[in-house]
Design a protein around this motif. Structure first.
Motif, PDB file in Angstrom:
ATOM      1  N   GLY A   1      42.139  88.927  -0.386  1.00 33.92           N
ATOM      2  CA  GLY A   1      42.675  89.714   0.751  1.00 33.92           C
ATOM      3  C   GLY A   1      41.519  90.885   1.061  1.00 33.92           C
ATOM      4  O   GLY A   1      41.261  91.040   2.200  1.00 33.92           O
TER       5      GLY A   1
ATOM      6  N   TYR B   1      43.300  88.012  13.654  1.00 37.42           N
ATOM      7  CA  TYR B   1      43.808  86.779  12.316  1.00 37.42           C
ATOM      8  C   TYR B   1      43.143  87.027  11.233  1.00 37.42           C
ATOM      9  O   TYR B   1      43.690  86.885   9.973  1.00 37.42           O
ATOM     10  CB  TYR B   1      43.580  85.556  13.193  1.00 37.42           C
TER      11      TYR B   1
ATOM     12  N   ILE C   1      44.821  90.036   9.504  1.00 33.11           N
ATOM     13  CA  ILE C   1      46.042  89.368   9.248  1.00 33.11           C
ATOM     14  C   ILE C   1      45.954  88.799   7.818  1.00 33.11           C
ATOM     15  O   ILE C   1      47.107  88.937   6.980  1.00 33.11           O
ATOM     16  CB  ILE C   1      46.686  88.619  10.334  1.00 33.11           C
ATOM     17  N   LYS C   2      45.132  87.794   7.607  1.00 28.62           N
ATOM     18  CA  LYS C   2      45.010  86.895   6.652  1.00 28.62           C
ATOM     19  C   LYS C   2      44.600  87.903   5.361  1.00 28.62           C
ATOM     20  O   LYS C   2      45.091  87.748   4.279  1.00 28.62           O
ATOM     21  CB  LYS C   2      44.053  85.903   6.672  1.00 28.62           C
TER      22      LYS C   2
ATOM     23  N   ARG D   1      47.798  89.753   4.207  1.00 28.47           N
ATOM     24  CA  ARG D   1      48.731  88.618   3.619  1.00 28.47           C
ATOM     25  C   ARG D   1      48.352  88.259   2.222  1.00 28.47           C
ATOM     26  O   ARG D   1      49.298  88.515   1.334  1.00 28.47           O
ATOM     27  CB  ARG D   1      48.795  87.472   4.552  1.00 28.47           C
ATOM     28  N   ASP D   2      47.298  87.966   2.067  1.00 29.73           N
ATOM     29  CA  ASP D   2      46.758  87.697   0.912  1.00 29.73           C
ATOM     30  C   ASP D   2      46.737  88.728  -0.054  1.00 29.73           C
ATOM     31  O   ASP D   2      47.228  88.663  -1.057  1.00 29.73           O
ATOM     32  CB  ASP D   2      45.510  87.123   0.976  1.00 29.73           C
TER      33      ASP D   2
ATOM     34  N   LEU E   1      50.327  89.460  -1.027  1.00 35.65           N
ATOM     35  CA  LEU E   1      50.867  88.293  -1.882  1.00 35.65           C
ATOM     36  C   LEU E   1      50.393  88.799  -3.317  1.00 35.65           C
ATOM     37  O   LEU E   1      51.289  88.601  -4.379  1.00 35.65           O
ATOM     38  CB  LEU E   1      50.527  86.991  -1.641  1.00 35.65           C
TER      39      LEU E   1
ATOM     40  N   VAL F   1      55.673  80.654  -3.337  1.00 40.99           N
ATOM     41  CA  VAL F   1      54.292  80.959  -2.580  1.00 40.99           C
ATOM     42  C   VAL F   1      53.322  80.023  -2.666  1.00 40.99           C
ATOM     43  O   VAL F   1      52.223  79.879  -2.138  1.00 40.99           O
ATOM     44  CB  VAL F   1      53.721  82.361  -2.902  1.00 40.99           C
TER      45      VAL F   1
ATOM     46  N   ILE G   1      52.131  78.443   0.309  1.00 44.96           N
ATOM     47  CA  ILE G   1      50.986  79.003   1.400  1.00 44.96           C
ATOM     48  C   ILE G   1      49.520  78.201   1.014  1.00 44.96           C
ATOM     49  O   ILE G   1      49.160  77.962   2.189  1.00 44.96           O
ATOM     50  CB  ILE G   1      51.017  80.361   0.996  1.00 44.96           C
TER      51      ILE G   1
ATOM     52  N   ASP H   1      47.607  76.238   3.773  1.00 42.59           N
ATOM     53  CA  ASP H   1      46.283  76.422   4.359  1.00 42.59           C
ATOM     54  C   ASP H   1      45.331  75.073   4.173  1.00 42.59           C
ATOM     55  O   ASP H   1      44.291  75.127   4.921  1.00 42.59           O
ATOM     56  CB  ASP H   1      45.701  77.663   3.111  1.00 42.59           C
TER      57      ASP H   1
END
Length: 123
Positions: free
Chosen positions: A20, A47, A50-51, A54-55, A58, A81, A84, A88
């Motif tokens: 992340g 994006y 955002i990734k 998100r990562d 998590l 999870v 996910i 991907d």
């Protein structure tokens, strides 16, 4: 079993935090390693961020659960999870990314999350 589950969960969580952060700090190399290159200067910039968030989150949630929750809770979280990285994998394949990266990195991560979840359940 408990020590192995804890160590592997901690490594998994820390690695996801690192991924992340990489998307936030050096998004173009991170995107290439993900399997679908993107420019941080173009429309993909949001994006990529955002990734990264998100990562990173998590990974943080994984580590927080590891410290505060029962093994079964951590196991259920990891099992959930694990979907996910499989998602991907599909994204990389749908966008003509590297099949090797898709299956090895994303598929491997999904399988690893399931294995670690099982170890948590057995602990």
């Amino acid at each position: 079993m408990s020590i192995a589950a804890t160590v592997l969960t901690a490594l998994l969580g820390a690695t996801v935090v690192w991924i992340g952060l990489r998307f936030l700090l050096v998004p173009e190399p991170a995107a290439a390693a993900y399997g679908v290159p993107a420019s941080a200067r173009g429309d993909a910039s949001a994006y990529l961020s955002i990734k990264g968030v998100r990562d990173g989150m998590l990974g943080v949630i994984t580590l927080v659960l590891l410290i505060t929750a029962a093994h079964s809770v951590v196991g259920w979280f990891l099992l959930a999870v694990s979907l996910i990285p499989f998602g991907d994998l599909v994204i990389v394949l749908r966008h003509q990314g590297s099949k090797t990266l898709a299956y090895a990195v994303h598929g491997g991560t999904g399988v690893l999350a399931i294995v670690v979840a099982v170890l948590q359940f057995l602990s």
